[in-house]
Design a protein around this motif. Structure first.
Motif, mmCIF file in Angstrom:
data_model
loop_
_atom_site.group_PDB
_atom_site.id
_atom_site.type_symbol
_atom_site.label_atom_id
_atom_site.label_comp_id
_atom_site.label_asym_id
_atom_site.label_seq_id
_atom_site.Cartn_x
_atom_site.Cartn_y
_atom_site.Cartn_z
ATOM 1 N N MET A 9 0.696 -1.364 0.231
ATOM 2 C CA MET A 9 -0.060 0.220 -0.062
ATOM 3 C C MET A 9 0.513 0.952 -0.018
ATOM 4 O O MET A 9 0.455 2.206 -0.208
ATOM 5 C CB MET A 9 -0.847 0.031 1.677
ATOM 6 C CG MET A 9 -1.914 0.830 1.053
ATOM 7 S SD MET A 9 -3.078 0.645 -0.017
ATOM 8 C CE MET A 9 -4.216 1.557 -0.134
ATOM 9 N N LYS A 10 2.300 0.870 0.354
ATOM 10 C CA LYS A 10 3.177 1.702 0.847
ATOM 11 C C LYS A 10 3.184 3.093 -1.175
ATOM 12 O O LYS A 10 3.780 4.194 -0.606
ATOM 13 C CB LYS A 10 4.181 1.651 1.472
ATOM 14 C CG LYS A 10 4.184 1.612 2.686
ATOM 15 C CD LYS A 10 5.346 1.940 3.168
ATOM 16 C CE LYS A 10 5.313 1.635 5.174
ATOM 17 N NZ LYS A 10 5.963 1.164 5.535
ATOM 18 N N HIS A 11 3.531 2.148 -1.610
ATOM 19 C CA HIS A 11 4.263 2.474 -3.035
ATOM 20 C C HIS A 11 2.747 2.675 -4.152
ATOM 21 O O HIS A 11 3.212 3.465 -4.195
ATOM 22 C CB HIS A 11 4.295 1.044 -3.469
ATOM 23 C CG HIS A 11 5.651 0.137 -3.110
ATOM 24 N ND1 HIS A 11 6.964 0.382 -3.523
ATOM 25 C CD2 HIS A 11 5.943 -1.163 -2.251
ATOM 26 C CE1 HIS A 11 8.129 0.009 -2.445
ATOM 27 N NE2 HIS A 11 7.561 -1.134 -1.189
ATOM 28 N N VAL A 12 1.673 1.830 -3.790
ATOM 29 C CA VAL A 12 0.409 2.743 -4.580
ATOM 30 C C VAL A 12 0.486 4.494 -3.663
ATOM 31 O O VAL A 12 0.405 4.788 -4.715
ATOM 32 C CB VAL A 12 -0.817 2.379 -4.329
ATOM 33 C CG1 VAL A 12 -1.870 2.591 -4.609
ATOM 34 C CG2 VAL A 12 -0.529 0.758 -4.385
ATOM 35 N N LYS A 13 0.059 4.755 -2.735
ATOM 36 C CA LYS A 13 0.257 5.971 -2.196
ATOM 37 C C LYS A 13 1.241 6.820 -2.683
ATOM 38 O O LYS A 13 1.207 7.832 -2.984
ATOM 39 C CB LYS A 13 0.583 6.101 -0.896
ATOM 40 C CG LYS A 13 0.395 7.294 -0.016
ATOM 41 C CD LYS A 13 0.197 7.359 1.317
ATOM 42 C CE LYS A 13 0.632 8.208 2.055
ATOM 43 N NZ LYS A 13 0.030 8.563 3.698
ATOM 44 N N ALA A 14 3.124 6.163 -2.524
ATOM 45 C CA ALA A 14 3.956 6.660 -3.158
ATOM 46 C C ALA A 14 3.616 7.302 -4.846
ATOM 47 O O ALA A 14 4.187 8.059 -5.090
ATOM 48 C CB ALA A 14 5.055 6.529 -2.735
ATOM 49 N N LEU A 15 3.318 6.446 -5.434
ATOM 50 C CA LEU A 15 3.099 6.477 -7.249
ATOM 51 C C LEU A 15 2.100 7.503 -7.740
ATOM 52 O O LEU A 15 2.259 8.298 -8.171
ATOM 53 C CB LEU A 15 2.287 5.130 -7.781
ATOM 54 C CG LEU A 15 3.822 4.360 -8.403
ATOM 55 C CD1 LEU A 15 2.971 2.593 -8.575
ATOM 56 C CD2 LEU A 15 4.177 4.961 -9.420
ATOM 57 N N ASN A 27 9.695 6.702 4.419
ATOM 58 C CA ASN A 27 7.931 6.131 4.349
ATOM 59 C C ASN A 27 7.945 4.513 3.903
ATOM 60 O O ASN A 27 7.294 4.549 3.954
ATOM 61 C CB ASN A 27 6.995 7.216 3.967
ATOM 62 C CG ASN A 27 7.636 8.713 4.707
ATOM 63 O OD1 ASN A 27 6.968 8.540 6.331
ATOM 64 N ND2 ASN A 27 6.718 9.401 4.271
ATOM 65 N N VAL A 28 8.957 4.686 3.057
ATOM 66 C CA VAL A 28 8.332 3.631 2.224
ATOM 67 C C VAL A 28 9.505 2.582 2.037
ATOM 68 O O VAL A 28 9.433 1.172 1.641
ATOM 69 C CB VAL A 28 8.189 3.987 0.135
ATOM 70 C CG1 VAL A 28 8.097 2.999 -0.534
ATOM 71 C CG2 VAL A 28 7.756 5.092 0.471
ATOM 72 N N LEU A 29 10.793 2.836 1.455
ATOM 73 C CA LEU A 29 12.152 1.831 1.807
ATOM 74 C C LEU A 29 11.978 1.001 3.167
ATOM 75 O O LEU A 29 11.860 2.309 3.911
ATOM 76 C CB LEU A 29 12.908 2.500 1.123
ATOM 77 C CG LEU A 29 12.565 3.502 -0.671
ATOM 78 C CD1 LEU A 29 14.320 3.389 -0.638
ATOM 79 C CD2 LEU A 29 12.893 2.052 -1.308
ATOM 80 N N PRO A 30 12.868 0.031 3.474
ATOM 81 C CA PRO A 30 13.176 -0.271 4.536
ATOM 82 C C PRO A 30 14.227 0.716 5.321
ATOM 83 O O PRO A 30 15.053 0.363 4.377
ATOM 84 C CB PRO A 30 12.878 -1.576 4.711
ATOM 85 C CG PRO A 30 13.017 -1.650 3.246
ATOM 86 C CD PRO A 30 12.625 -1.063 1.763
#
Length: 153
Positions: free
Chosen positions: A1-7, A111-114
């Protein structure tokens, strides 16, 4: 979900930015801007944000995104529109995208990358060194015999 928000953040911000630069300044059609934003957003997110940014730092990833944006905007604007060379327009738009990407990389790192933005050491490094009186060992019998032979009279 983090990737969708970032995209989604990247797509909307890039669409607004490119609409201002390409649409208002250079009078490009919105459908062409939308297509360029779609291709650029996906390519820059996969290459710049997920591939280059975790392995390097923000500056290197921003430079790579600038080159990618310049190439994609230039090639797509040449093929989608008629007219003279679109290199200057692509250069100005790529500079705007690079400025946005510099700030966006901070968001992605935190916020996205670990653990990319939150690298902490468990304890500080403690280096220890050894010291000695002499740098090289000298045998006493060799030194004393040469010194006795060379004394001036």
């Amino acid at each position: 979900m983090k990737h969708v928000k970032a995209l989604a953040i990247k797509f909307v911000s890039s669409l607004v930015l490119l609409s201002l630069i390409l649409g208002l300044l250079f009078d490009m059609a919105f459908s062409n801007i939308f297509l360029i934003t779609l291709v650029l957003g996906v390519a820059a997110y996969l290459i710049g944000d997920l591939l280059i940014l975790p392995k390097t730092n923000n500056t290197i990833a921003t430079i790579a995104d600038f080159g990618l944006a310049l190439f994609i905007i230039w090639i797509m604007s040449e093929n989608l529109t008629y007219g003279d060379s679109h290199f200057l327009m692509s250069l100005i738009a790529a500079l705007g995208v690079a400025l946005f990407e510099y700030m966006f990389h901070k968001y992605v790192a935190n916020n996205v990358l670990p653990n990319k933005g939150r690298q902490q050491q468990t304890r500080p490094l403690q280096y220890q060194t050894e010291a000695s009186k002499e740098l090289t060992p000298v045998r006493q019998d060799v030194r004393s015999s040469t010194e006795e032979n060379k004394k001036p009279e």
